[in-house]
Design an enzyme around this catalytic site. Structure first.
Site, short mmCIF file in Angstrom:
data_model
loop_
_atom_site.label_atom_id
_atom_site.label_comp_id
_atom_site.label_asym_id
_atom_site.label_seq_id
_atom_site.Cartn_x
_atom_site.Cartn_y
_atom_site.Cartn_z
N HIS A 108 40.55 -4.42 81.84
CA HIS A 108 39.47 -5.13 82.54
C HIS A 108 38.63 -4.21 83.43
O HIS A 108 37.57 -4.62 83.90
CB HIS A 108 40.03 -6.27 83.40
CG HIS A 108 40.67 -7.37 82.61
ND1 HIS A 108 40.00 -8.02 81.59
CD2 HIS A 108 41.91 -7.92 82.68
CE1 HIS A 108 40.82 -8.94 81.06
NE2 HIS A 108 41.97 -8.88 81.70
N ASP A 150 45.62 -8.13 73.60
CA ASP A 150 45.90 -8.87 74.84
C ASP A 150 45.22 -10.24 74.76
O ASP A 150 44.19 -10.40 74.09
CB ASP A 150 45.35 -8.07 76.02
CG ASP A 150 45.80 -8.62 77.37
OD1 ASP A 150 46.78 -8.08 77.93
OD2 ASP A 150 45.17 -9.57 77.86
N HIS A 171 43.58 -11.69 76.97
CA HIS A 171 42.29 -11.66 77.67
C HIS A 171 41.37 -10.66 77.01
O HIS A 171 41.82 -9.60 76.55
CB HIS A 171 42.51 -11.26 79.14
CG HIS A 171 43.47 -12.13 79.88
ND1 HIS A 171 44.80 -11.80 80.03
CD2 HIS A 171 43.29 -13.32 80.50
CE1 HIS A 171 45.40 -12.77 80.74
NE2 HIS A 171 44.50 -13.69 81.03
N ASP A 185 50.56 -10.98 76.51
CA ASP A 185 50.44 -12.26 77.19
C ASP A 185 49.93 -13.38 76.27
O ASP A 185 49.74 -14.50 76.72
CB ASP A 185 49.58 -12.15 78.45
CG ASP A 185 48.37 -11.25 78.27
OD1 ASP A 185 48.09 -10.85 77.12
OD2 ASP A 185 47.70 -10.95 79.28
ZN LIG Z 1 45.94 -10.06 79.61
#
Ligand SMILES: [Zn+2]
Length: 318
Positions: free
Chosen positions: A138, A174, A176, A255
């Site tokens: 991120h 991931d 995200h 995740d």
């Molecule tokens: Zn993540």
């Protein structure tokens, strides 16, 4: 199964496992999901699964400011150094906080990926897994967010580019979206990124790729392994075969596991093994097997340990 030394003597380089005790010292508070216990859970599972002794264990060096500067402006790094606390915790965004040891951990995390890149390029390791925190995907060039400070994978990609690699692929599974990695490389034709992520979901972007080299595949809540396989077979693999990468980097977040309460996808350990094998086949065909995998998310400790074990077992061809 042979030890890594015997395999190296046989011309079959090992899988490197790169981490550092200082990565455990970064602590954003006892209730924060990105907890120091994550690395212990991974280590415990690799030991109990009988994988630990087959890996080449390497201590992560500190990244240098010159290496960071390939993706993060010096002024950004200096700003983090200035707010780094002597005591207590300083928040840099609502989810992301610095403790006194955070910066040192972040320097080790990025340094691990540079070291992995060097070892894989030199043939000292067939591939590598960086068990590091804080995570990185991120982090944008000038912005810490989503538990991330430096884009560890991005620093490694930039290092490989500086060493003459012409085509590098990044795969991000991931849950995200890797907004930071997309921001770093969306206008760089030497880098291509394939990803899956839950959408709509944090960080609420990625549905519309920001460059033709970005192959973003949003998955709706409730998606399972068969949806991952469809995304990989129909969208990732054609793009990867067209690009013919000389090296692959993986943003390995776990995740999206069914047991991980951070999000709402339903992947299982065998899905992580399968996607790893797909990426290895691409690397074997075009990149002499060169893969650097970097830990991102994964917050249910049991599911994280089992998923990393499945991923590393595949990388090590065990
Ligand atoms: Zn993540």
């Amino acid at each position: 199964m042979l030890s890594w030394l015997a395999r190296k003597m046989a011309g079959d380089a090992p899988t490197a496992y790169i981490t550092h005790p200082e990565c455990v010292l970064h602590n954003m508070g006892s209730h924060h999901p990105e907890s120091p216990d994550r690395l212990a859970a991974i280590q415990d599972r690799l030991i109990s699964a009988g994988l630990w002794d087959h890996l080449l264990h390497v201590a992560a060096p500190l990244v240098t400011h010159e290496q960071l500067a390939l993706v993060h402006p010096p002024r950004y790094v200096e700003a983090l150094e200035q707010v780094s606390p002597q005591h207590g915790i300083v928040h840099v965004d609502p989810d992301t906080a610095m403790s006194p040891h955070t910066l040192q951990a972040a320097f080790r995390a990025a340094g691990a990926v540079v070291k992995a890149t060097e070892m894989v390029l030199a043939g000292e390791a067939a591939n590598a897994f960086c068990a590091v925190r804080p995570p990185g995907h991120h982090a944008e060039s000038r912005r810490a967010m989503g538990f991330c400070f430096f884009n560890n994978l991005g620093v490694g990609v930039a290092h490989a580019l500086s060493r003459g690699m012409e085509r590098i692929a990044v795969a991000d599974f991931d849950v995200h979206h890797g907004n930071g990695t997309e921001e770093l490389f969306h206008d760089n034709p030497r880098v291509m990124m394939v990803s899956i992520f839950q959408s709509p979901f944090y960080p609420y972007c990625g549905e519309q790729p920001s460059g033709p080299n970005m192959h973003n595949v949003p998955l709706k809540a409730g998606s399972k392994g068969e949806d991952l396989r469809q995304a990989v077979e129909q969208q990732w693999l054609p793009a990867l075969h067209a690009f013919q990468p000389q090296m692959l980097f993986i943003s390995a977040g776990f995740d999206a596991h069914r047991e991980d309460e951070m999000a709402s996808l339903g992947l299982l350990e065998q899905d992580y093994a399968w996607v790893t094998e797909q990426l290895m086949a691409v690397a074997d065909r075009y990149a002499e097997g060169r893969i650097v995998s970097v830990l991102e998310g994964g917050y249910d400790l049991s599911a994280l340990g089992r998923s990393v074990a499945a991923h590393v077992k595949a990388l090590a061809r065990l």
